[in-house]
Design an enzyme around this catalytic site. Structure first.
Site, short mmCIF file in Angstrom:
data_model
loop_
_atom_site.label_atom_id
_atom_site.label_comp_id
_atom_site.label_asym_id
_atom_site.label_seq_id
_atom_site.Cartn_x
_atom_site.Cartn_y
_atom_site.Cartn_z
N SER A 29 0.83 -1.20 0.00
CA SER A 29 0.00 0.00 0.00
C SER A 29 0.87 1.26 0.00
CB SER A 29 -0.95 0.01 1.21
OG SER A 29 -0.22 -0.09 2.41
N ASN A 62 -2.69 -1.99 13.19
CA ASN A 62 -4.14 -1.82 13.10
C ASN A 62 -4.61 -0.54 13.81
OD1 ASN A 62 -3.86 -4.24 11.88
ND2 ASN A 62 -4.99 -5.44 13.41
N SER A 114 -13.03 22.96 -30.00
CA SER A 114 -13.14 21.67 -30.67
C SER A 114 -11.98 21.53 -31.66
CB SER A 114 -14.48 21.61 -31.42
OG SER A 114 -14.40 20.63 -32.45
N LYS A 174 -16.56 26.33 -31.96
CA LYS A 174 -16.99 25.82 -30.66
C LYS A 174 -16.26 26.43 -29.48
CE LYS A 174 -19.58 23.03 -29.76
NZ LYS A 174 -19.46 21.56 -29.74
N ASN A 176 -16.52 25.16 -25.52
CA ASN A 176 -17.22 24.18 -24.69
C ASN A 176 -16.98 24.42 -23.20
OD1 ASN A 176 -18.07 22.83 -27.03
ND2 ASN A 176 -16.15 21.68 -27.11
N TYR A 211 -10.20 -5.87 12.62
CA TYR A 211 -9.46 -5.43 11.43
C TYR A 211 -9.39 -6.57 10.41
CZ TYR A 211 -5.88 -3.86 8.23
OH TYR A 211 -5.21 -3.51 7.09
N1 ARG Z 1 -1.37 -1.12 5.29
C1 ARG Z 1 -2.38 -1.51 6.22
C2 ARG Z 1 -3.68 -0.78 5.94
O1 ARG Z 1 -3.62 0.15 5.23
C3 ARG Z 1 -1.95 -1.23 7.61
C4 ARG Z 1 -2.52 -2.16 8.62
C5 ARG Z 1 -2.06 -3.53 8.32
N2 ARG Z 1 -2.29 -4.42 9.41
C6 ARG Z 1 -2.00 -5.71 9.29
N3 ARG Z 1 -2.17 -6.44 10.31
N4 ARG Z 1 -1.56 -6.21 8.15
O2 ARG Z 1 -4.72 -1.13 6.42
#
Ligand code: ARG
Length: 457
Positions: free
Chosen positions: A22, A109, A276, A282, A284, A316
């Protein structure tokens, strides 16, 4: 080895690393994450859980890391999953065993629950400020044309005359509710989840209140399981932005109609339109159209969050990682709209003669005739029918409503007095709507005044 790798003997598959990272989107939380960690270790030392020297070193190094990220000198790597792991790893790399103390009594979490709350708290303040600027642009535009009359619409049919400023102020009201919704959401999200651990709290003697004070939260959360599972505040935030999007989409639609050749009520500045590639003539209203389109994304982001959370068991679940994709998109989309809309409104020019000409249709004052009859003692339903017959008579004769003699009018409206022909004056019609909330000149001037004052504080 991953920071959580102790019980693993196998490596994560490369594809899974890409699938589960992420960091590509949650890196924007780094300042919140660092603020949270600094407050956390300060408390850990005060409680005697870690040595003061370790806390001092960690707190100082966290600032260094923040600076590195600020300056673009920090290396992100999907192998480290998320922003929490990146910062913790950087601490350990620099401080060794001392750095490895930072995560005592904490889970990712409750850490992510804290980070999103801090982030949204800041965003709420920012967005509210920008909504105020948007409102101000609308109020200023209305103030420049306090007497400009235009047709008001229901069912997209000419209905009654209103002031242009009154129409703009309707949107100021909507935006005000949007700002209130964000402020209200901010109240509920401003509670401190740290100390909830993974789900069950901690065996360590944490001082949650100290962290709460340090980070400016109103109180600590009451239930550790709810604390790590709850994303209501994200849903509420996205909901407030979806409603905001719905409002600007409606405004966009008004502006698109008004700038069409059929209405021809306004001129949008060239800076907010495009041409356009094929048709040389035109111009827009792209910003309005895109805003109407972007509001769909705001609705979608809300649906994503609702769908994400429904059916999740306590507490979670990794699904929740996806919340940020929708949430950030909603914030970015709302900010993009708020960056472009106020200057577009400020540069918008109403075509006063065109609006006034459209408002000069005496049919728009038909209701005024019926209400005059009510003043003369005629029951409203009879009055409505009589004026309706008059409208029918005029249509059949091919006349405007103000194109008959008084005697002719009396064939369908026997009670009509010498005052009646004067009722077709749109200015008189506006002026007479002098109730609170009405479009009367005095009322609208007072409303403009009210908003100027309110938006100044
Ligand atoms: N990257 C995770 C999220 O955005 C953080 C929490 C992850 N917790 C875990 N036990 N994998 O939710």
């Amino acid at each position: 080895m991953a920071l959580w790798g102790g019980r693993f003997s196998g490596q994560t598959q490369e594809e899974v690393k890409r699938y589960s990272e992420s960091i590509s989107f949650d890196k924007r939380l780094y300042r919140c994450d660092i603020a949270g960690s600094r407050a956390h270790v300060k408390m850990l030392a005060a409680q005697g859980i870690i040595p003061q020297s370790a806390a001092d070193a960690i707190r100082a190094e966290l600032l260094e890391i923040e600076k590195k990220i600020d300056d673009g000198n920090f290396r992100f790597d999907i192998a480290l999953e998320d922003i929490h792991m990146h910062i913790e790893s950087a601490l350990i790399e620099k401080l060794g065993a001392e750095g490895a103390r930072v995560h005592s009594g904490r889970s990712r979490n409750d850490q992510i629950a804290l980070d999103i709350r801090l982030y949204l708290r800041g965003e709420a303040d920012l967005l509210i400020g920008k909504i105020r600027i948007f409102q101000k642009a609308l109020v200023d535009l209305g103030t420049r044309y306090p007497d400009l009359i235009m047709p008001g619409f229901t069912h997209l049919q000419h209905a009654q005359v209103v002031l242009f400023a009154h129409h703009l102020l309707a949107y100021v009201e909507m935006l005000d509710r949007d700002a209130e919704r964000l402020a209200d959401c901010r109240k509920r999200l401003n509670v401190m989840p740290l100390g909830s651990g993974a789900l069950a709290g901690s065996t360590l003697p944490l001082d949650r209140d100290a962290v709460c004070r340090e980070l400016g939260f109103d109180r600590v959360t009451r239930n550790s399981m709810d604390s790590v599972a709850d994303r209501d505040f994200a849903v509420e935030f996205a909901s407030a932005l979806a409603v905001f999007g719905m409002h600007v989409s409606r405004l966009s639609e008004d502006l698109i109609l008004w700038s069409s050749q059929e209405f021809d009520f306004i001129e949008l500045d060239d800076a907010f339109c495009t041409g356009s590639s094929l048709m040389p003539q035109k111009k827009n209203p792209d910003v309005c159209e895109l805003t109407r389109g972007k509001s769909a994304r705001l609705c979608g982001d809300l649906m994503t969050l609702l769908t994400l959370c429904k059916g999740l068991p306590m507490t979670y679940n990794r699904d929740l990682q996806e919340d940020k994709v929708a949430l950030f998109d909603a914030v970015d989309t709302a900010e993009a709209i708020l960056a472009v809309y106020p200057p577009m409104i400020a540069s918008l020019k109403p075509k006063a003669e065109k609006m006034a000409a459209a408002a000069f249709d005496p049919a728009l004052m038909a209701t005024d005739l019926a209400e005059k009859l009510v003043e003369l003692g005629v029951p409203f339903r009879d009055a409505h029918r009589k004026v309706g017959s008059f409208v029918k008579y005029c249509r059949e004769k091919g006349k405007r409503l103000d194109g008959t003699s008084l005697d002719e009018m009396r064939e369908t409206i026997p009670e009509a007095t010498a005052e009646f022909p004067g009722l077709f004056d749109p200015r008189a019609s506006v002026a007479k709507r002098d109730l609170a909330g009405g479009t009367g000149f005095k009322q609208v001037a007072a409303q403009l005044d009210f908003w100027h004052k309110k938006l100044e504080d």
